[in-house]
Write an enzyme that holds these catalytic residues in place. Structure first.
Site, PDB file in Angstrom:
ATOM      1  CG  HIS A  44      -5.838  -9.906  -6.848  1.00  0.00           C
ATOM      2  ND1 HIS A  44      -4.839 -10.757  -7.242  1.00  0.00           N
ATOM      3  CD2 HIS A  44      -6.757  -9.934  -7.856  1.00  0.00           C
ATOM      4  CE1 HIS A  44      -5.125 -11.267  -8.432  1.00  0.00           C
ATOM      5  NE2 HIS A  44      -6.292 -10.780  -8.821  1.00  0.00           N
TER       6      HIS A  44
ATOM      7  CG  ASP B  36      -0.014  -7.592   1.350  1.00  0.00           C
ATOM      8  OD1 ASP B  36      -0.716  -7.432   0.332  1.00  0.00           O
ATOM      9  OD2 ASP B  36       1.189  -7.286   1.411  1.00  0.00           O
TER      10      ASP B  36
HETATM   11  C1  GDG Z   1      -2.019  -7.288  -4.709  1.00  0.00           C
HETATM   12  C2  GDG Z   1      -2.344  -7.537  -3.233  1.00  0.00           C
HETATM   13  C3  GDG Z   1      -1.561  -9.896  -3.505  1.00  0.00           C
HETATM   14  C4  GDG Z   1       7.740  -5.065  -6.132  1.00  0.00           C
HETATM   15  N1  GDG Z   1       8.715  -4.167  -6.313  1.00  0.00           N
HETATM   16  C5  GDG Z   1       9.226  -4.425  -7.521  1.00  0.00           C
HETATM   17  C6  GDG Z   1       8.539  -5.490  -8.095  1.00  0.00           C
HETATM   18  N2  GDG Z   1       7.632  -5.867  -7.217  1.00  0.00           N
HETATM   19  C7  GDG Z   1       6.740  -7.020  -7.434  1.00  0.00           C
HETATM   20  C8  GDG Z   1       7.051  -8.117  -6.439  1.00  0.00           C
HETATM   21  C9  GDG Z   1       5.734  -8.876  -6.459  1.00  0.00           C
HETATM   22  C10 GDG Z   1       4.715  -7.772  -6.749  1.00  0.00           C
HETATM   23  O1  GDG Z   1       5.413  -6.660  -7.247  1.00  0.00           O
HETATM   24  C11 GDG Z   1       4.038  -7.302  -5.468  1.00  0.00           C
HETATM   25  O2  GDG Z   1       3.106  -8.231  -5.139  1.00  0.00           O
HETATM   26  P1  GDG Z   1       2.405  -8.229  -3.713  1.00  0.00           P
HETATM   27  O3  GDG Z   1       1.687  -9.505  -3.605  1.00  0.00           O
HETATM   28  O4  GDG Z   1       3.436  -8.071  -2.658  1.00  0.00           O
HETATM   29  O5  GDG Z   1       1.510  -6.949  -3.610  1.00  0.00           O
HETATM   30  P2  GDG Z   1       0.472  -5.985  -4.404  1.00  0.00           P
HETATM   31  O6  GDG Z   1       1.116  -5.264  -5.513  1.00  0.00           O
HETATM   32  O7  GDG Z   1      -0.080  -5.121  -3.328  1.00  0.00           O
HETATM   33  O8  GDG Z   1      -0.674  -6.936  -4.998  1.00  0.00           O
HETATM   34  C12 GDG Z   1      -1.440  -8.629  -2.669  1.00  0.00           C
HETATM   35  C13 GDG Z   1      -1.362  -9.573  -4.984  1.00  0.00           C
HETATM   36  O9  GDG Z   1      -2.238  -8.538  -5.407  1.00  0.00           O
HETATM   37  C14 GDG Z   1      -1.619 -10.809  -5.849  1.00  0.00           C
HETATM   38  O10 GDG Z   1      -2.871 -11.346  -5.596  1.00  0.00           O
HETATM   39  O11 GDG Z   1      -0.578 -10.815  -3.091  1.00  0.00           O
HETATM   40  O12 GDG Z   1      -1.819  -8.927  -1.342  1.00  0.00           O
HETATM   41  O13 GDG Z   1      -2.201  -6.342  -2.472  1.00  0.00           O
HETATM   42  O14 GDG Z   1       5.689  -9.798  -7.501  1.00  0.00           O
HETATM   43  O15 GDG Z   1       8.159  -8.841  -6.865  1.00  0.00           O
HETATM   44  N3  GDG Z   1       8.816  -6.006  -9.308  1.00  0.00           N
HETATM   45  C15 GDG Z   1       9.816  -5.433  -9.997  1.00  0.00           C
HETATM   46  N4  GDG Z   1      10.542  -4.381  -9.507  1.00  0.00           N
HETATM   47  C16 GDG Z   1      10.289  -3.849  -8.278  1.00  0.00           C
HETATM   48  O16 GDG Z   1      10.956  -2.931  -7.842  1.00  0.00           O
HETATM   49  N5  GDG Z   1      10.126  -5.922 -11.208  1.00  0.00           N
END
Ligand code: GDG
Length: 471
Positions: free
Chosen positions: A155, A363
């Protein structure tokens, strides 16, 4: 079709109110259909671990979890996975705290996962392993005689071979990758960098279809970008914007524009530079003073890892400085919350925001970029500011692409976004929404599982659209 077994570090066990709405759970909804199995760590530490999984069935899916001892958790999760691999694969060599005992603990836990999982497997199961915590899992399962097809999806980014070379015993990890049948990456760049390291370290040939010709095993390497169900999230945002929380937010803005950032509290997300960019926006373009509020939601994450705990006071201080310097008795420029919000609440907040600010230093993909686009009102869409170092930038060319290391560049993009006329916002939004329709969670699962099911998949078979590039 064979049973699909998902393995990830944490398992999103649904609670009494229904499924958990975390990123991975949402993305893999289509992979774990009825009859499937999801296996991983319970998130709990205990004094005694026997490796026997506890199984909970929900809506026809079995969720199997094991506990770890405190020492295993510290070496495996805090030590090697998040103290070494995470910073390494996000290009942050200076933050690595490598210890041999952490790497040994990482392998011990992967062996424990393998022993516990092997007892639950059926001969024709398709096993799909997720992320950097579990790179050695296939090799550990093979040692136990498991011959099933096993796939792995990374990821997070992969780094150029000169950066990967900093990892002690990196050759062992490269060999571990070769115990899989299929390995997937978010972008062409991560895939290419992985293959470069593999060629340099192991010297295995790779054919034009990304097939790694390892001794005794052919490993298919592919690019399969993760996505969300954009249409569903769009509907959720339409509803959520009418909710009490969204109304409260809207009322509090008293007609000002909203900019929003939503991230785990993680140094890879570039939050200090983003705060500095907002400071520079208000300094260099004072016409925005009193006319914009920036809401940053930063959900706590990995607080047992030193670097994560160290980030909190930095952001607290910066938020205080910015508000002290620019604020007025009736205007707080930066609203900073180091707490999470419900996913449904976020959907409405994204829709209310004129600007979505997604500026990670690195990312794998960044699903917040997808969610922000999905949530917009087509008649009055906002503007996405996106780091060129997020995987999402490879797919959303019509965002305002910035260099997250340059706060002035981000500030100029904020200025441009706040002034952007409706026709340009609409054109950019429509192009990104089209992309969102291609990059769905469903197509991500289908493409990966198709490759995993089919021993000799060719690029033509598993790359139906531009979004699923195979090199
Ligand atoms: C890894 C990789 C890749 C965030 N704050 C809250 C919340 N979130 C949710 C967002 C989003 C998710 O968390 C974060 O996803 P990301 O993709 O930005 O990042 P990572 O957690 O680092 O994930 C990344 C991912 O895996 C998938 O392959 O995209 O690059 O690092 O959905 O909305 N959700 C809630 N409350 C929050 O305060 N409910």
């Amino acid at each position: 079709m064979a049973r699909v077994v998902i393995v990830s570090n944490r398992v999103p066990i649904p609670n009494s109110r229904g499924p958990r709405a975390g990123g991975l759970a949402v993305a893999l909804k289509d992979a774990v259909k009825k009859g499937g199995l999801w296996f991983g760590w319970s998130g709990r530490t205990t004094t005694e671990t026997n490796g026997d999984a506890q199984i909970v069935r929900h809506d026809g899916v079995d969720y199997a979890t094991i506990d770890l001892s405190e020492s295993e958790y510290k070496k495996f999760y805090v030590g090697f996975a998040n103290g070494t691999l995470w910073p390494l694969l996000h290009f942050r060599l200076g933050l690595i705290e490598f210890r041999r005992e952490h790497l040994d603990g990482y392998r011990v836990v992967n062996d424990l996962f393998a022993q516990s999982l092997a007892k639950l497997l059926r001969p024709d199961d398709l096993i799909w392993v997720h992320d950097y915590h579990l790179i050695p899992l296939a090799a550990a399962l093979r040692k136990l005689g498991v011959t099933n097809r096993i796939g792995f999806f990374l990821h997070i980014p992969f780094v150029p071979s000169s950066v990967f070379a900093a990892l002690p015993r990196g050759d062992e990890l490269m060999n571990d990758f070769c115990a899989y049948d299929v390995i997937g990456f978010q972008t062409v760049e991560h895939h290419r960098d992985f293959l470069d390291s593999l060629r340099r370290i192991l010297r295995y040939p790779v054919d034009a279809n990304g097939m790694i010709l390892a001794p005794g095993r052919h490993v298919q390497s592919i690019v399969v970008p993760i996505g969300i169900d954009g249409v569903e999230f769009h509907k959720q945002a339409e509803q959520s914007v009418k909710s009490k929380n969204s109304r409260r937010l809207l009322d509090s803005l008293v007609g000002r524009h909203l900019m929003i950032g939503v991230d785990r509290l993680d140094y890879s997300k570039g939050l200090p530079n983003r705060f500095e960019a907002f400071n520079r926006l208000l300094t260099r373009f004072p016409e925005h003073k009193m006319n914009v509020s920036f809401l940053q939601i930063a959900a706590p994450s990995r607080e047992d890892v030193t670097e994560y705990a160290a980030l909190r006071p930095v952001l607290n201080r910066m938020a205080g400085d910015i508000n002290g310097r620019h604020g007025a008795f009736d205007w707080v420029p930066l609203r900073y919350m180091s707490q999470g919000l419900a996913r449904s609440t976020l959907a409405g907040f994204y829709r209310l925001a004129r600007v979505g600010v997604v500026t990670p230093l690195r990312d794998g993909m960044n699903l917040v970029a997808h969610e922000y686009v999905a949530a917009q009102d087509p008649d009055n869409p906002g503007v996405l500011i996106l780091s060129r170092f997020a995987g999402a930038a490879q797919y959303f060319e019509d965002a305002l692409i910035v260099n997250p290391y340059d706060p002035d560049d981000i500030a100029e993009a904020m200025h441009e976004a706040l002034l952007m006329p409706l026709d340009e916002r609409t054109r950019r939004y429509q192009s990104m929404f089209e992309r969102l329709r291609e990059l769905t969670a469903e197509s991500y699962c289908a493409t990966f599982l198709h490759a995993l099911e089919n021993e000799r998949a060719t690029p033509a078979q598993i790359a139906p659209s531009e979004g699923h590039v195979l090199i």
